[in-house]
Scaffold this motif. Structure first.
Motif, PDB file in Angstrom:
ATOM      1  N   HIS A  68     -18.972  21.128 -39.949  1.00 31.22           N
ATOM      2  CA  HIS A  68     -17.693  21.214 -40.653  1.00 31.22           C
ATOM      3  C   HIS A  68     -17.872  21.291 -42.176  1.00 31.22           C
ATOM      4  O   HIS A  68     -16.865  21.307 -42.906  1.00 31.22           O
ATOM      5  CB  HIS A  68     -16.826  19.992 -40.323  1.00 31.22           C
ATOM      6  N   ARG A 130      -7.471  18.775 -43.381  1.00 34.05           N
ATOM      7  CA  ARG A 130      -8.559  19.399 -42.610  1.00 34.05           C
ATOM      8  C   ARG A 130      -9.818  18.533 -42.625  1.00 34.05           C
ATOM      9  O   ARG A 130     -10.538  18.471 -41.629  1.00 34.05           O
ATOM     10  CB  ARG A 130      -8.850  20.801 -43.158  1.00 34.05           C
ATOM     11  N   THR A 131     -10.050  17.859 -43.740  1.00 33.37           N
ATOM     12  CA  THR A 131     -11.199  16.950 -43.806  1.00 33.37           C
ATOM     13  C   THR A 131     -11.021  15.794 -42.832  1.00 33.37           C
ATOM     14  O   THR A 131     -11.947  15.432 -42.098  1.00 33.37           O
ATOM     15  CB  THR A 131     -11.371  16.411 -45.241  1.00 33.37           C
ATOM     16  N   ALA A 134     -11.576  16.950 -39.383  1.00 31.93           N
ATOM     17  CA  ALA A 134     -13.000  17.180 -39.127  1.00 31.93           C
ATOM     18  C   ALA A 134     -13.728  15.875 -38.833  1.00 31.93           C
ATOM     19  O   ALA A 134     -14.603  15.824 -37.961  1.00 31.93           O
ATOM     20  CB  ALA A 134     -13.634  17.885 -40.325  1.00 31.93           C
TER      21      ALA A 134
END
Length: 218
Positions: A68, A130-131, A134
């Motif tokens: 990622h 999104r982090t 992930a």
């Protein structure tokens, strides 16, 4: 039983304090040659750096987290460059919160927290969705999650995080002069450089420090 013993030791305000390292080792330095923790479980292995690629349970999430890397890096660079978005964040690039940690780490330790003590930050998680996704997808066993920043030509003082049953994982996102040994982490007698896209796992109950010897932000 060891966990119960840990609680009782905490109530008694006991401290785990052990020497670490070989005085005959050429890299031996008394500033780092110790393990110290206020929260501890007896009998755990103390290792400066763990092999994130081959150690069971570490390798599973480390490899997924590294996959990622482009997504996390790109989101971080995009959001951190947006001054209006960052202005709406919570404690953005805050120094150590308590006086003991601030004195130990020095002024160059700055973080942007996504999770603290297993609780997601309701503001900052919206800046970096999104982090956070992930981290969940990779199965990282988080207690804390944050971005950490070091300004050019700065260092973090030798210190312990005072807990021996939680390992720290770093995913290097932006390393000036990547691969040229300008940004380094020392744990006990061992020193390693951060490399972009790679996960490092280390024991922060052993005294450690960090250095950014470059002219860029790490």
């Amino acid at each position: 039983s060891r966990v119960i013993g840990s609680w009782r030791a905490l109530d008694r305000e006991e401290i785990l304090a052990k020497p670490y390292g070989d005085p005959l080792d050429p890299n031996f330095d008394a500033s780092y040659a110790k393990q110290e923790a206020r929260s501890f479980i007896e009998g755990l292995t103390a290792t400066p750096f763990w092999d994130a690629k081959s150690t069971p349970r570490l390798s599973d999430y480390a490899s997924r987290l590294e996959s990622h890397f482009p997504l996390i890096r790109d989101e971080f660079l995009s959001v951190s460059a947006d001054s209006s978005a960052m202005a709406g964040g919570n404690n953005v690039w805050a120094a150590a919160a308590d006086s003991d940690s601030a004195a130990s780490y020095g002024p160059d330790w700055k973080t942007l927290a996504l999770m603290d003590r297993t609780t997601w930050d309701p503001v900052n998680t919206k800046l970096f969705p999104r982090t956070c996704a992930a981290l969940i997808d990779a199965g990282v066993p988080c207690v804390e999650a944050f971005f950490a920043r070091m300004d050019p030509n700065t260092r973090i003082n030798p210190h312990t995080d005072s807990c021996n049953f939680i390992l720290t994982s770093h995913l290097a996102l932006k390393i000036p002069e990547n691969g040229n040994n300008k940004c380094r982490l020392r744990v006990g007698p061992e020193t390693r450089q951060w490399l972009e896209g790679e996960v490092s796992v280390f024991d922060t109950s052993i005294f450690h420090d960090a250095v950014n010897d470059s002219d860029g932000e790490r």
